[in-house]
Design a protein around this motif. Structure first.
Motif, PDB file in Angstrom:
ATOM      1  N   ASN A 290       0.864  -1.184   0.000  1.00  0.00           N
ATOM      2  CA  ASN A 290       0.000   0.000   0.000  1.00  0.00           C
ATOM      3  C   ASN A 290       0.900   1.233   0.000  1.00  0.00           C
ATOM      4  O   ASN A 290       1.777   1.354   0.855  1.00  0.00           O
ATOM      5  CB  ASN A 290      -0.874   0.050   1.261  1.00  0.00           C
ATOM      6  CG  ASN A 290      -1.779  -1.140   1.384  1.00  0.00           C
ATOM      7  OD1 ASN A 290      -2.465  -1.506   0.448  1.00  0.00           O
ATOM      8  ND2 ASN A 290      -1.775  -1.766   2.550  1.00  0.00           N
ATOM      9  N   LYS A 291       0.696   2.151  -0.938  1.00  0.00           N
ATOM     10  CA  LYS A 291       1.424   3.418  -0.960  1.00  0.00           C
ATOM     11  C   LYS A 291       0.514   4.459  -0.336  1.00  0.00           C
ATOM     12  O   LYS A 291      -0.593   4.699  -0.816  1.00  0.00           O
ATOM     13  CB  LYS A 291       1.725   3.842  -2.399  1.00  0.00           C
ATOM     14  CG  LYS A 291       2.928   3.192  -3.004  1.00  0.00           C
ATOM     15  CD  LYS A 291       4.189   3.475  -2.272  1.00  0.00           C
ATOM     16  CE  LYS A 291       4.683   4.840  -2.597  1.00  0.00           C
ATOM     17  NZ  LYS A 291       5.939   5.157  -1.963  1.00  0.00           N
ATOM     18  N   VAL A 292       0.977   5.077   0.748  1.00  0.00           N
ATOM     19  CA  VAL A 292       0.150   6.067   1.436  1.00  0.00           C
ATOM     20  C   VAL A 292       0.956   7.323   1.743  1.00  0.00           C
ATOM     21  O   VAL A 292       2.185   7.288   1.876  1.00  0.00           O
ATOM     22  CB  VAL A 292      -0.451   5.494   2.750  1.00  0.00           C
ATOM     23  CG1 VAL A 292      -1.425   4.371   2.451  1.00  0.00           C
ATOM     24  CG2 VAL A 292       0.621   5.038   3.706  1.00  0.00           C
TER      25      VAL A 292
ATOM     26  N   LEU B 171       7.746   2.566   6.721  1.00  0.00           N
ATOM     27  CA  LEU B 171       6.679   1.611   6.514  1.00  0.00           C
ATOM     28  C   LEU B 171       6.175   0.982   7.796  1.00  0.00           C
ATOM     29  O   LEU B 171       6.789   1.049   8.844  1.00  0.00           O
ATOM     30  CB  LEU B 171       7.114   0.518   5.547  1.00  0.00           C
ATOM     31  CG  LEU B 171       8.125  -0.495   6.042  1.00  0.00           C
ATOM     32  CD1 LEU B 171       7.946  -1.773   5.256  1.00  0.00           C
ATOM     33  CD2 LEU B 171       9.521   0.009   5.830  1.00  0.00           C
ATOM     34  N   ASP B 172       5.032   0.370   7.638  1.00  0.00           N
ATOM     35  CA  ASP B 172       4.378  -0.400   8.675  1.00  0.00           C
ATOM     36  C   ASP B 172       4.175  -1.778   8.063  1.00  0.00           C
ATOM     37  O   ASP B 172       3.680  -1.893   6.944  1.00  0.00           O
ATOM     38  CB  ASP B 172       3.042   0.277   8.992  1.00  0.00           C
ATOM     39  CG  ASP B 172       2.241  -0.477  10.014  1.00  0.00           C
ATOM     40  OD1 ASP B 172       2.837  -1.159  10.848  1.00  0.00           O
ATOM     41  OD2 ASP B 172       0.998  -0.380   9.960  1.00  0.00           O
ATOM     42  N   VAL B 173       4.596  -2.829   8.759  1.00  0.00           N
ATOM     43  CA  VAL B 173       4.485  -4.184   8.224  1.00  0.00           C
ATOM     44  C   VAL B 173       3.466  -4.960   9.045  1.00  0.00           C
ATOM     45  O   VAL B 173       3.531  -4.978  10.268  1.00  0.00           O
ATOM     46  CB  VAL B 173       5.852  -4.909   8.266  1.00  0.00           C
ATOM     47  CG1 VAL B 173       5.726  -6.315   7.720  1.00  0.00           C
ATOM     48  CG2 VAL B 173       6.890  -4.129   7.488  1.00  0.00           C
ATOM     49  N   ILE B 174       2.541  -5.604   8.355  1.00  0.00           N
ATOM     50  CA  ILE B 174       1.489  -6.382   9.010  1.00  0.00           C
ATOM     51  C   ILE B 174       1.515  -7.785   8.412  1.00  0.00           C
ATOM     52  O   ILE B 174       1.648  -7.937   7.200  1.00  0.00           O
ATOM     53  CB  ILE B 174       0.106  -5.752   8.729  1.00  0.00           C
ATOM     54  CG1 ILE B 174       0.078  -4.291   9.173  1.00  0.00           C
ATOM     55  CG2 ILE B 174      -1.009  -6.559   9.372  1.00  0.00           C
ATOM     56  CD1 ILE B 174      -1.025  -3.482   8.541  1.00  0.00           C
ATOM     57  N   TYR B 175       1.426  -8.789   9.243  1.00  0.00           N
ATOM     58  CA  TYR B 175       1.255 -10.133   8.710  1.00  0.00           C
ATOM     59  C   TYR B 175      -0.021 -10.699   9.301  1.00  0.00           C
ATOM     60  O   TYR B 175      -0.331 -10.490  10.465  1.00  0.00           O
ATOM     61  CB  TYR B 175       2.457 -11.038   9.023  1.00  0.00           C
ATOM     62  CG  TYR B 175       2.605 -11.375  10.487  1.00  0.00           C
ATOM     63  CD1 TYR B 175       2.071 -12.555  11.000  1.00  0.00           C
ATOM     64  CD2 TYR B 175       3.249 -10.522  11.359  1.00  0.00           C
ATOM     65  CE1 TYR B 175       2.175 -12.861  12.343  1.00  0.00           C
ATOM     66  CE2 TYR B 175       3.365 -10.823  12.707  1.00  0.00           C
ATOM     67  CZ  TYR B 175       2.832 -11.993  13.183  1.00  0.00           C
ATOM     68  OH  TYR B 175       2.936 -12.288  14.512  1.00  0.00           O
TER      69      TYR B 175
ATOM     70  N   ASN C 251       2.668  -1.013   4.412  1.00  0.00           N
ATOM     71  CA  ASN C 251       2.260   0.358   4.130  1.00  0.00           C
ATOM     72  C   ASN C 251       3.523   1.198   3.934  1.00  0.00           C
ATOM     73  O   ASN C 251       4.253   1.430   4.895  1.00  0.00           O
ATOM     74  CB  ASN C 251       1.431   0.943   5.273  1.00  0.00           C
ATOM     75  CG  ASN C 251       0.091   0.244   5.410  1.00  0.00           C
ATOM     76  OD1 ASN C 251      -0.568  -0.032   4.425  1.00  0.00           O
ATOM     77  ND2 ASN C 251      -0.298  -0.037   6.625  1.00  0.00           N
ATOM     78  N   LEU C 252       3.804   1.595   2.688  1.00  0.00           N
ATOM     79  CA  LEU C 252       4.949   2.458   2.399  1.00  0.00           C
ATOM     80  C   LEU C 252       4.515   3.898   2.588  1.00  0.00           C
ATOM     81  O   LEU C 252       3.582   4.368   1.929  1.00  0.00           O
ATOM     82  CB  LEU C 252       5.426   2.257   0.960  1.00  0.00           C
ATOM     83  CG  LEU C 252       6.094   0.932   0.634  1.00  0.00           C
ATOM     84  CD1 LEU C 252       6.430   0.871  -0.848  1.00  0.00           C
ATOM     85  CD2 LEU C 252       7.339   0.731   1.459  1.00  0.00           C
TER      86      LEU C 252
END
Length: 172
Positions: free
Chosen positions: A49-51, A156-160, A168-169
Protein backbone atom coordinates in the motif's frame (compact mmCIF):
# COMPACT_ATOMS: atom_id res chain seq x y z
CA UNK A 1 2.29 -43.95 1.98
CA UNK A 2 5.76 -42.90 2.97
CA UNK A 3 6.73 -39.33 3.82
CA UNK A 4 9.87 -37.61 2.56
CA UNK A 5 11.45 -35.26 5.07
CA UNK A 6 14.01 -32.58 4.14
CA UNK A 7 16.73 -31.37 6.48
CA UNK A 8 17.24 -27.71 5.52
CA UNK A 9 20.68 -27.60 7.15
CA UNK A 10 22.21 -30.51 5.22
CA UNK A 11 19.67 -30.55 2.38
CA UNK A 12 19.38 -34.34 2.81
CA UNK A 13 16.13 -36.16 2.13
CA UNK A 14 14.99 -39.07 4.27
CA UNK A 15 12.14 -41.52 3.84
CA UNK A 16 9.81 -42.02 6.81
CA UNK A 17 7.42 -44.94 6.99
CA UNK A 18 3.74 -44.35 7.84
CA UNK A 19 4.33 -45.95 11.25
CA UNK A 20 7.48 -43.92 11.92
CA UNK A 21 9.58 -47.12 11.87
CA UNK A 22 13.17 -46.19 10.91
CA UNK A 23 13.80 -49.72 9.56
CA UNK A 24 12.27 -49.43 6.11
CA UNK A 25 12.17 -52.78 4.35
CA UNK A 26 12.08 -52.83 0.59
CA UNK A 27 10.51 -55.89 -0.98
CA UNK A 28 12.79 -56.20 -4.02
CA UNK A 29 16.13 -58.04 -4.07
CA UNK A 30 18.17 -55.01 -5.17
CA UNK A 31 16.83 -52.78 -2.37
CA UNK A 32 16.04 -50.12 -4.95
CA UNK A 33 13.26 -47.62 -4.49
CA UNK A 34 12.03 -45.58 -7.45
CA UNK A 35 10.64 -42.24 -6.37
CA UNK A 36 9.08 -39.45 -8.40
CA UNK A 37 9.31 -36.20 -6.48
CA UNK A 38 7.02 -33.40 -7.54
CA UNK A 39 8.25 -30.21 -5.92
CA UNK A 40 5.81 -27.33 -5.82
CA UNK A 41 6.98 -23.83 -4.99
CA UNK A 42 4.87 -22.47 -2.15
CA UNK A 43 3.50 -18.99 -2.61
CA UNK A 44 2.14 -16.25 -0.39
CA UNK A 45 0.41 -12.90 -0.85
CA UNK A 46 2.60 -9.78 -0.53
CA UNK A 47 0.50 -6.58 -0.57
CA UNK A 48 2.01 -3.11 -0.95
CA UNK A 49 0.00 0.00 0.00
CA UNK A 50 1.42 3.42 -0.96
CA UNK A 51 0.15 6.07 1.44
CA UNK A 52 0.85 9.70 2.27
CA UNK A 53 2.93 9.80 5.48
CA UNK A 54 1.02 12.87 6.72
CA UNK A 55 -2.43 11.45 5.92
CA UNK A 56 -2.41 7.64 5.83
CA UNK A 57 -5.98 7.57 4.50
CA UNK A 58 -4.65 9.07 1.23
CA UNK A 59 -3.54 6.19 -1.00
CA UNK A 60 -1.13 6.93 -3.84
CA UNK A 61 -1.40 5.44 -7.33
CA UNK A 62 1.41 5.23 -9.87
CA UNK A 63 4.28 3.92 -7.72
CA UNK A 64 6.21 1.27 -9.63
CA UNK A 65 7.28 -1.31 -7.06
CA UNK A 66 9.82 -4.11 -7.39
CA UNK A 67 10.27 -6.88 -4.85
CA UNK A 68 13.63 -8.65 -4.94
CA UNK A 69 13.08 -12.16 -3.61
CA UNK A 70 15.90 -14.07 -1.87
CA UNK A 71 18.14 -16.40 -3.84
CA UNK A 72 17.77 -16.87 -7.57
CA UNK A 73 14.05 -16.11 -7.66
CA UNK A 74 12.54 -13.76 -10.23
CA UNK A 75 11.86 -10.18 -9.15
CA UNK A 76 8.21 -9.19 -8.80
CA UNK A 77 7.01 -5.90 -10.28
CA UNK A 78 3.75 -3.97 -10.20
CA UNK A 79 2.27 -0.47 -10.12
CA UNK A 80 0.00 0.73 -7.32
CA UNK A 81 -3.56 1.27 -8.50
CA UNK A 82 -3.19 -1.24 -11.38
CA UNK A 83 -4.76 -4.69 -11.58
CA UNK A 84 -2.52 -7.68 -10.82
CA UNK A 85 -2.45 -11.07 -12.59
CA UNK A 86 -5.56 -12.19 -10.67
CA UNK A 87 -7.43 -9.03 -11.62
CA UNK A 88 -7.30 -7.52 -8.13
CA UNK A 89 -7.22 -3.73 -8.29
CA UNK A 90 -7.36 -1.26 -5.42
CA UNK A 91 -6.44 2.42 -5.18
CA UNK A 92 -2.85 2.96 -3.97
CA UNK A 93 -2.28 -0.79 -3.71
CA UNK A 94 -0.62 -3.59 -5.62
CA UNK A 95 -0.98 -7.19 -4.46
CA UNK A 96 1.69 -9.68 -5.48
CA UNK A 97 -0.38 -12.84 -5.09
CA UNK A 98 2.40 -15.25 -6.01
CA UNK A 99 5.51 -14.32 -4.02
CA UNK A 100 7.81 -17.30 -3.42
CA UNK A 101 8.21 -18.81 0.03
CA UNK A 102 12.00 -19.00 0.43
CA UNK A 103 13.18 -20.98 3.45
CA UNK A 104 16.51 -20.22 5.08
CA UNK A 105 17.18 -21.98 8.39
CA UNK A 106 16.74 -19.92 11.55
CA UNK A 107 18.46 -21.34 14.65
CA UNK A 108 17.33 -24.89 13.89
CA UNK A 109 13.87 -24.31 15.35
CA UNK A 110 12.01 -25.32 12.15
CA UNK A 111 11.11 -21.75 11.32
CA UNK A 112 12.70 -19.94 8.43
CA UNK A 113 13.45 -16.25 7.94
CA UNK A 114 14.14 -14.71 4.56
CA UNK A 115 14.81 -11.11 3.56
CA UNK A 116 12.82 -9.52 0.74
CA UNK A 117 13.82 -6.12 -0.65
CA UNK A 118 11.12 -3.61 -1.66
CA UNK A 119 12.27 -0.98 -4.17
CA UNK A 120 10.27 1.93 -5.53
CA UNK A 121 11.48 2.24 -9.14
CA UNK A 122 9.12 5.13 -9.93
CA UNK A 123 7.56 7.37 -7.27
CA UNK A 124 4.12 8.98 -7.32
CA UNK A 125 4.24 12.55 -8.64
CA UNK A 126 5.08 15.10 -5.93
CA UNK A 127 6.59 12.60 -3.46
CA UNK A 128 10.10 11.44 -2.56
CA UNK A 129 11.26 8.08 -3.87
CA UNK A 130 11.77 5.29 -1.35
CA UNK A 131 14.91 3.62 -2.69
CA UNK A 132 15.13 0.29 -0.89
CA UNK A 133 13.69 -1.29 2.25
CA UNK A 134 14.35 -4.78 3.54
CA UNK A 135 11.59 -6.86 5.09
CA UNK A 136 12.34 -10.01 7.06
CA UNK A 137 9.58 -12.59 6.69
CA UNK A 138 9.43 -15.62 8.98
CA UNK A 139 7.79 -18.85 7.81
CA UNK A 140 6.83 -21.92 9.81
CA UNK A 141 7.91 -25.42 8.74
CA UNK A 142 4.91 -25.58 6.35
CA UNK A 143 5.81 -22.30 4.61
CA UNK A 144 3.08 -20.18 6.23
CA UNK A 145 3.95 -16.58 7.16
CA UNK A 146 4.13 -16.28 10.95
CA UNK A 147 5.95 -12.95 11.36
CA UNK A 148 7.24 -10.02 9.34
CA UNK A 149 9.27 -6.97 10.26
CA UNK A 150 11.14 -4.16 8.59
CA UNK A 151 14.74 -3.17 9.06
CA UNK A 152 13.64 0.44 8.42
CA UNK A 153 10.43 1.35 10.28
CA UNK A 154 10.78 5.01 9.21
CA UNK A 155 9.06 4.43 5.89
CA UNK A 156 6.68 1.61 6.51
CA UNK A 157 4.38 -0.40 8.68
CA UNK A 158 4.49 -4.18 8.22
CA UNK A 159 1.49 -6.38 9.01
CA UNK A 160 1.25 -10.13 8.71
CA UNK A 161 -2.05 -11.96 8.91
CA UNK A 162 -3.65 -15.10 7.58
CA UNK A 163 -0.44 -16.26 5.91
CA UNK A 164 0.13 -13.02 4.00
CA UNK A 165 2.22 -9.86 4.36
CA UNK A 166 0.92 -6.31 3.99
CA UNK A 167 3.25 -3.31 3.86
CA UNK A 168 2.26 0.36 4.13
CA UNK A 169 4.95 2.46 2.40
CA UNK A 170 4.79 5.95 3.86
CA UNK A 171 5.72 8.67 1.36
CA UNK A 172 6.57 12.28 2.13
Amino acid sequence: TYKIDRDFVTNNLSLISPTGDPNIILDNPNKILDVNLILTQRKFEFKINKVNADDTTQKLDGAQIKIEQPGDRDDLTGTTGNANASGTQEQGTYTFDKADVVCIIDNGDKTYTSTYKVIEDVKPSGYKRIESIEINIKFDADGKVIDAESTDPTYLDVIYKDGSVEVNLLNT
